[in-house]
Design a protein around this motif. Structure first.
Motif, PDB file in Angstrom:
ATOM      1  N   ASP A   1       0.808  -1.222   0.000  1.00  0.00           N
ATOM      2  CA  ASP A   1       0.000   0.000   0.000  1.00  0.00           C
ATOM      3  C   ASP A   1       0.839   1.270   0.000  1.00  0.00           C
ATOM      4  OD1 ASP A   1      -2.416  -1.484   0.173  1.00  0.00           O
ATOM      5  OD2 ASP A   1      -1.992  -1.814   2.306  1.00  0.00           O
ATOM      6  N   ALA A   2       2.060   1.192   0.513  1.00  0.00           N
ATOM      7  CA  ALA A   2       2.928   2.372   0.557  1.00  0.00           C
ATOM      8  C   ALA A   2       4.374   1.913   0.675  1.00  0.00           C
ATOM      9  CB  ALA A   2       2.569   3.269   1.745  1.00  0.00           C
ATOM     10  N   VAL A   3       5.282   2.794   0.257  1.00  0.00           N
ATOM     11  CA  VAL A   3       6.703   2.458   0.243  1.00  0.00           C
ATOM     12  C   VAL A   3       7.497   3.544   0.969  1.00  0.00           C
ATOM     13  CG1 VAL A   3       8.712   2.100  -1.254  1.00  0.00           C
ATOM     14  CG2 VAL A   3       6.472   1.229  -1.950  1.00  0.00           C
ATOM     15  N   VAL A   4       8.438   3.131   1.833  1.00  0.00           N
ATOM     16  CA  VAL A   4       9.369   4.070   2.469  1.00  0.00           C
ATOM     17  C   VAL A   4      10.783   3.665   2.074  1.00  0.00           C
ATOM     18  CG1 VAL A   4      10.142   5.133   4.619  1.00  0.00           C
ATOM     19  CG2 VAL A   4       7.803   4.279   4.443  1.00  0.00           C
ATOM     20  N   LEU A   5      11.559   4.654   1.625  1.00  0.00           N
ATOM     21  CA  LEU A   5      12.913   4.384   1.159  1.00  0.00           C
ATOM     22  C   LEU A   5      13.938   5.020   2.092  1.00  0.00           C
ATOM     23  CD1 LEU A   5      12.283   5.327  -2.547  1.00  0.00           C
ATOM     24  CD2 LEU A   5      12.460   3.008  -1.626  1.00  0.00           C
ATOM     25  N   SER A   6      15.155   4.510   2.031  1.00  0.00           N
ATOM     26  CA  SER A   6      16.233   5.080   2.819  1.00  0.00           C
ATOM     27  C   SER A   6      17.522   5.024   2.020  1.00  0.00           C
ATOM     28  CB  SER A   6      16.329   4.298   4.135  1.00  0.00           C
ATOM     29  OG  SER A   6      17.631   3.972   4.439  1.00  0.00           O
TER      30      SER A   6
ATOM     31  N   GLY B   1      23.463   7.260   9.426  1.00  0.00           N
ATOM     32  CA  GLY B   1      23.421   5.832   9.724  1.00  0.00           C
ATOM     33  C   GLY B   1      22.066   5.347  10.193  1.00  0.00           C
ATOM     34  N   THR B   2      21.276   6.255  10.777  1.00  0.00           N
ATOM     35  CA  THR B   2      19.949   5.853  11.246  1.00  0.00           C
ATOM     36  C   THR B   2      18.912   5.823  10.123  1.00  0.00           C
ATOM     37  OG1 THR B   2      19.935   8.078  12.153  1.00  0.00           O
ATOM     38  CG2 THR B   2      19.769   6.278  13.728  1.00  0.00           C
ATOM     39  N   SER B   3      19.296   6.256   8.908  1.00  0.00           N
ATOM     40  CA  SER B   3      18.311   6.324   7.814  1.00  0.00           C
ATOM     41  C   SER B   3      17.444   5.072   7.765  1.00  0.00           C
ATOM     42  CB  SER B   3      19.011   6.500   6.462  1.00  0.00           C
ATOM     43  OG  SER B   3      19.746   7.698   6.433  1.00  0.00           O
ATOM     44  N   GLY B   4      18.085   3.917   7.815  1.00  0.00           N
ATOM     45  CA  GLY B   4      17.356   2.665   7.651  1.00  0.00           C
ATOM     46  C   GLY B   4      16.410   2.364   8.795  1.00  0.00           C
ATOM     47  N   THR B   5      16.895   2.545  10.049  1.00  0.00           N
ATOM     48  CA  THR B   5      15.996   2.290  11.180  1.00  0.00           C
ATOM     49  C   THR B   5      14.882   3.335  11.212  1.00  0.00           C
ATOM     50  OG1 THR B   5      17.743   3.322  12.496  1.00  0.00           O
ATOM     51  CG2 THR B   5      17.441   0.957  12.762  1.00  0.00           C
ATOM     52  N   SER B   6      15.228   4.590  10.872  1.00  0.00           N
ATOM     53  CA  SER B   6      14.200   5.631  10.858  1.00  0.00           C
ATOM     54  C   SER B   6      13.160   5.345   9.772  1.00  0.00           C
ATOM     55  CB  SER B   6      14.821   7.011  10.629  1.00  0.00           C
ATOM     56  OG  SER B   6      15.651   7.376  11.704  1.00  0.00           O
ATOM     57  N   ALA B   7      13.594   4.826   8.638  1.00  0.00           N
ATOM     58  CA  ALA B   7      12.649   4.465   7.575  1.00  0.00           C
ATOM     59  C   ALA B   7      11.733   3.341   8.058  1.00  0.00           C
ATOM     60  CB  ALA B   7      13.399   4.048   6.305  1.00  0.00           C
ATOM     61  N   CYS B   8      12.308   2.379   8.767  1.00  0.00           N
ATOM     62  CA  CYS B   8      11.488   1.291   9.326  1.00  0.00           C
ATOM     63  C   CYS B   8      10.463   1.865  10.304  1.00  0.00           C
ATOM     64  CB  CYS B   8      12.361   0.255  10.034  1.00  0.00           C
ATOM     65  SG  CYS B   8      13.373  -0.745   8.922  1.00  0.00           S
ATOM     66  N   ILE B   9      10.914   2.777  11.172  1.00  0.00           N
ATOM     67  CA  ILE B   9      10.005   3.368  12.157  1.00  0.00           C
ATOM     68  C   ILE B   9       8.907   4.151  11.443  1.00  0.00           C
ATOM     69  CG2 ILE B   9       9.848   5.085  14.016  1.00  0.00           C
ATOM     70  CD1 ILE B   9      12.630   4.101  14.959  1.00  0.00           C
TER      71      ILE B   9
ATOM     72  N   GLU C   1      15.153   8.612  -4.913  1.00  0.00           N
ATOM     73  CA  GLU C   1      13.878   7.950  -4.610  1.00  0.00           C
ATOM     74  C   GLU C   1      13.133   7.577  -5.888  1.00  0.00           C
ATOM     75  OE1 GLU C   1      15.067  10.586  -3.167  1.00  0.00           O
ATOM     76  OE2 GLU C   1      13.992  12.339  -3.882  1.00  0.00           O
ATOM     77  N   LEU C   2      13.395   8.318  -6.963  1.00  0.00           N
ATOM     78  CA  LEU C   2      12.745   7.967  -8.230  1.00  0.00           C
ATOM     79  C   LEU C   2      13.228   6.602  -8.705  1.00  0.00           C
ATOM     80  CD1 LEU C   2      10.888   9.109 -10.465  1.00  0.00           C
ATOM     81  CD2 LEU C   2      12.912  10.093 -11.515  1.00  0.00           C
ATOM     82  N   TRP C   3      14.531   6.390  -8.584  1.00  0.00           N
ATOM     83  CA  TRP C   3      15.127   5.149  -9.096  1.00  0.00           C
ATOM     84  C   TRP C   3      15.009   4.008  -8.095  1.00  0.00           C
ATOM     85  CZ3 TRP C   3      15.962   5.344 -14.081  1.00  0.00           C
ATOM     86  CH2 TRP C   3      16.036   6.617 -14.657  1.00  0.00           C
TER      87      TRP C   3
ATOM     88  N   THR D   1      29.134  -5.582   7.285  1.00  0.00           N
ATOM     89  CA  THR D   1      28.342  -5.177   6.117  1.00  0.00           C
ATOM     90  C   THR D   1      27.840  -3.763   6.345  1.00  0.00           C
ATOM     91  OG1 THR D   1      27.541  -7.449   5.863  1.00  0.00           O
ATOM     92  CG2 THR D   1      26.308  -5.728   4.725  1.00  0.00           C
ATOM     93  N   ASN D   2      28.221  -2.819   5.486  1.00  0.00           N
ATOM     94  CA  ASN D   2      27.722  -1.464   5.712  1.00  0.00           C
ATOM     95  C   ASN D   2      27.382  -0.697   4.439  1.00  0.00           C
ATOM     96  OD1 ASN D   2      26.874   0.744   7.210  1.00  0.00           O
ATOM     97  ND2 ASN D   2      28.918   1.648   7.279  1.00  0.00           N
ATOM     98  N   PRO D   3      26.248  -1.018   3.812  1.00  0.00           N
ATOM     99  CA  PRO D   3      25.692  -0.118   2.806  1.00  0.00           C
ATOM    100  C   PRO D   3      24.804   0.885   3.559  1.00  0.00           C
ATOM    101  CG  PRO D   3      24.668  -2.315   2.714  1.00  0.00           C
ATOM    102  CD  PRO D   3      25.432  -2.224   3.990  1.00  0.00           C
ATOM    103  N   VAL D   4      25.324   2.089   3.850  1.00  0.00           N
ATOM    104  CA  VAL D   4      24.755   2.935   4.909  1.00  0.00           C
ATOM    105  C   VAL D   4      23.224   3.045   4.884  1.00  0.00           C
ATOM    106  CG1 VAL D   4      24.625   5.293   5.795  1.00  0.00           C
ATOM    107  CG2 VAL D   4      26.825   4.234   5.410  1.00  0.00           C
ATOM    108  N   GLY D   5      22.672   3.387   3.719  1.00  0.00           N
ATOM    109  CA  GLY D   5      21.215   3.561   3.660  1.00  0.00           C
ATOM    110  C   GLY D   5      20.447   2.283   3.949  1.00  0.00           C
ATOM    111  N   ALA D   6      21.099   1.133   3.793  1.00  0.00           N
ATOM    112  CA  ALA D   6      20.459  -0.152   4.061  1.00  0.00           C
ATOM    113  C   ALA D   6      20.766  -0.673   5.459  1.00  0.00           C
ATOM    114  CB  ALA D   6      20.907  -1.193   3.021  1.00  0.00           C
ATOM    115  N   SER D   7      21.851  -0.183   6.077  1.00  0.00           N
ATOM    116  CA  SER D   7      22.360  -0.827   7.294  1.00  0.00           C
ATOM    117  C   SER D   7      21.340  -0.862   8.426  1.00  0.00           C
ATOM    118  CB  SER D   7      23.639  -0.127   7.773  1.00  0.00           C
ATOM    119  OG  SER D   7      24.688  -0.413   6.876  1.00  0.00           O
ATOM    120  N   GLY D   8      20.570   0.225   8.591  1.00  0.00           N
ATOM    121  CA  GLY D   8      19.550   0.236   9.634  1.00  0.00           C
ATOM    122  C   GLY D   8      18.412  -0.720   9.317  1.00  0.00           C
TER     123      GLY D   8
END
Ligand SMILES: [Zn+2]
Ligand SMILES: [Zn+2]
Lengths: 157, 132, 385
Positions: free
Chosen positions: C46-51, C84-92, C63-65, C331-338
């Motif tokens: 229903d919706a997508v959140v990216l980081s 570094g929190t991008s991923g956890t914040s996106a999850c939240i 975000e387009l790609w 493993t540290n792809p920063v936007g994915a790490s969280g």
């Protein structure tokens, strides 16, 4: 014909170099601080709420969320609060060139300030550095009103 | 007080296997490829690994070199650009149009013209010209 | 608010360079795996959140790609970027969207392709007035705080090296991990190149290409889609003052992590985290940080972190396994790490951890750390509430 990731010939790539240019406005608090450096004068901003003396000075206290306007003098000598010796060449964002290594870095609490200043150290021997050492600013000969008017801090003998 | 400066940031982007195969066919054989989705049948050009429907479009098929001009515009000093749907493809892609802008109309038949010297980039396709 | 759970996870193979795929293809690899794990198709999102941290790839509108990779066409989509929190914040953010009642199923996807840009220069573009003239880089900034950790807590280089060994040996049992070093020894860590005293090469995280995605679902679909949903019992994020010198003993106090952890434990009813948590996936960009986080997360008393690692308390067979995945150190792809932290924590509750499964894990912790300024803490549990 099929193209499955990981199975075909090495992927082609596009090489590109971007040049980013910027033009940042300092705001009044920083302007006064930097103008002071050109006269070998260091000033901090004191919070009317918690009394914290911010160096570098900022227009706001992040704790009390108050606007700051009370300027207080700070000495160019202080105490080493943290240190390291950098061996990994770090790109200087202003030139794109790496700074020659090794070099010392410290968090320095100048006398009269409550926060610490991140700056270079003249000393790069780990055995001669320790938290609590007294350090003082070594100034550039021709002052320009920038943070690197202080070249680095040296240990007070 | 104003602080001015600049910095150089280097990048090297990987096209990935699918786009690399497209660029190699363009460079070495002067052919256009699209990727066909086994689930919904969509042919994507330029080819992409992933179809919007969720399946992987790993089958590559030849498309063009003739196609249809979907829409176009003129960029002052840079000539005409258009969206061209190559024959056999379901999507259109943006590229240079080699004819005088005043001679262009949507729906026109156009034909790919390949660059004489090709090096493995989208510029290996010089553009599209009105079919004679 | 509705209850929400993580019902599917997916990640790519992470590596120094993933030249076989473009950015959207990399994201799709993770997104497809997450959908397969949840047993749903793209239409059910229903919706997508990216980081992602766009400066690292120098790409306008990532975000387009990445959105194309994450099946976002035709759906609501937004991006979160907080270091570094991008991923956890996106999850939240994804948890909040599903909890709000506005969306039932949300896909969260993070990615980074460090191989395509120049991370170090990107990281150097910090505050133009205070930071750019005195650059120490991410490693140097850590090292400054570590001098305090050593002075005040007596943390030794050997204890830090034990963290490095634990991480890379754990990673050898994680097929997705970038650095897998089953035979790594403390001596090898101590012999690795000095980056910024006392931080050595093997004390630091790598730069990886990779993506990770999770499927978040609200109460009803969660029960329908997942035999053992990882229910979100707490999701807390905290911010901090910006300048490095603003916060005394930053790594030691780590106020944002302490506050976030306390709030999260309160929400989840956890009183003794070391005993009540079954597994933790924490964001440790450098070995010393993991030891500092032990204290900040309340896993031990002040000054006891070194003992925790020496005694194997946080090893795979210890009382609380920390980072069975190998963590950010491997493993540290920063936007994915969280996202990986949350995905790995959820994976443990799903019981799909394979060789890195902590048997019977039913309460899992995930944390995020962003440029010494942000902390995120997430508690997942097999019981809904
Ligand atoms: Zn205040
Ligand atoms: Zn399709």
């Amino acid at each position: 014909m099929r193209a499955d990731p990981g199975t075909a010939t090495p992927a082609l790539s596009v090489v590109h170099e971007m040049r980013l240019t910027w033009r940042y406005a300092s705001g009044t608090a920083m302007e006064r601080f930097l103008a002071g450096l050109a006269e070998r004068r260091i000033e901090a901003l004191r919070c009317g709420g918690c009394g914290r003396r911010y160096l570098p000075p900022r227009p706001f206290c992040g704790r009390c969320r108050l606007r700051l306007s009370d300027w207080v003098p700070v000495r160019d000598e202080g105490t080493l609060d943290a240190w390291t010796v950098v061996h990994l060449p770090i790109v200087d964002a202003r030139t794109g060139e790496p700074r020659p290594v090794p070099y010392g870095m410290g968090l320095i609490r100048l006398d009269g300030a409550d926060t610490t200043l991140n700056h270079y150290l003249a000393e790069a021997d780990p055995d001669r550095l320790a938290i609590g050492l007294r350090v003082r600013a070594v100034w550039r000969e021709e002052l320009r009103g920038a943070l690197d008017d202080i070249l680095h801090f040296e240990v007070v003998p | 007080m104003i602080l001015e400066g600049s910095v150089r940031l280097p990048f090297r982007y990987a096209a990935g296997t699918t786009a690399s195969t497209f660029l190699e066919a363009l460079r070495d054989e002067g052919r256009l490829l699209g990727s066909r989705c086994p689930a919904c049948g969509t042919v994507l050009c330029p080819p992409r690994l992933d179809c919007r429907c969720g399946e992987r479009a790993t089958e590559l098929v030849e498309v063009g070199p003739a196609g249809t001009l979907v829409s176009w515009t003129e960029l002052p000093g840079r000539g005409a650009y258009g969206l061209v749907r190559p024959d056999g493809a379901d999507t259109a892609f943006v590229h240079r149009l080699l004819d005088a802008p005043e001679s262009l109309r949507g729906g026109m038949r156009v034909h790919a013209r390949f660059a004489e010297e090709r090096s493995g980039g989208i510029a290996d396709l010089a553009g599209f010209e009105v079919a004679s | 608010m509705r209850r929400v759970a993580v019902v599917g996870t997916g990640q790519t193979r992470h590596a120094k360079a993933r030249e076989d795929v473009s950015q959207p293809e990399l994201v799709r690899e993770a997104a497809r795996a997450a959908l397969e794990d949840a047993g749903i198709g793209p239409a059910e999102i229903d919706a997508v959140v990216l980081s992602n941290m766009e400066l690292f790839e120098g790409r306008a509108l990532p975000e387009l790609w990445a959105g194309e990779g994450a099946f976002a066409a035709g759906k609501p989509c937004l991006k979160v970027a907080t270091g570094g929190t991008s991923g956890t914040s996106a999850c939240i953010a994804g948890f909040h969207l599903a909890a709000s009642g506005l969306f039932d199923v949300v896909l969260v996807a993070g990615f980074e392709k460090h191989s395509e840009g120049h991370t170090q220069t990107g990281m150097a573009l910090t505050d133009p007035f205070w930071d750019r003239a005195v650059a120490s880089g991410a490693v140097g900034n850590f090292a400054l705080s570590i001098s305090q950790l050593q002075a005040e807590r007596g943390i030794t280089e050997e204890q830090a090296a034990l963290v490095a060994v634990k991480a890379r040996r754990n990673a050898a049992r994680n097929p997705h991990a970038h650095l897998q070093m089953a035979e790594l020894t403390v001596d090898e860590v101590l012999d690795s190149r000095m980056l910024a005293h006392p931080v050595r090469m093997l004390d630091m995280c790598p730069q990886s290409d990779g993506a990770c995605a999770i499927v978040v679902a609200s109460d009803e679909p969660a029960r329908r889609l997942c035999p053992r949903p990882a229910w979100v019992r707490a999701a807390v994020t905290r911010h901090e003052q910006p300048y490095l010198g603003d916060v005394d003993r930053r790594l030691l106090t780590m106020r944002t992590l302490r506050d976030a952890a306390r709030a999260a434990y309160d929400a989840a009813g956890i009183r003794e985290p070391l005993r009540e948590l079954d597994v933790a996936e924490i964001y440790e960009p450098v070995t010393y940080a993991e030891l500092a986080w032990y204290e900040a997360l309340g896993l031990c008393e002040e000054g006891e972190a070194g003992r925790l690692i020496e005694d194997g308390v946080t090893a795979m067979d210890g009382e609380l396994p920390v980072n069975p995945s190998g963590g950010v150190l491997s493993t540290n792809p920063v936007g994915a790490s969280g996202v990986i932290r949350v995905a790995e924590a959820a994976l443990q509750i799903h019981g799909r951890g394979g060789e890195r499964q902590v048997e019977g894990a039913s309460t899992a912790l995930a944390t995020g750390y962003g440029v010494y300024a942000w902390s995120d803490v997430v508690v997942l549990q097999a019981e809904a509430a």
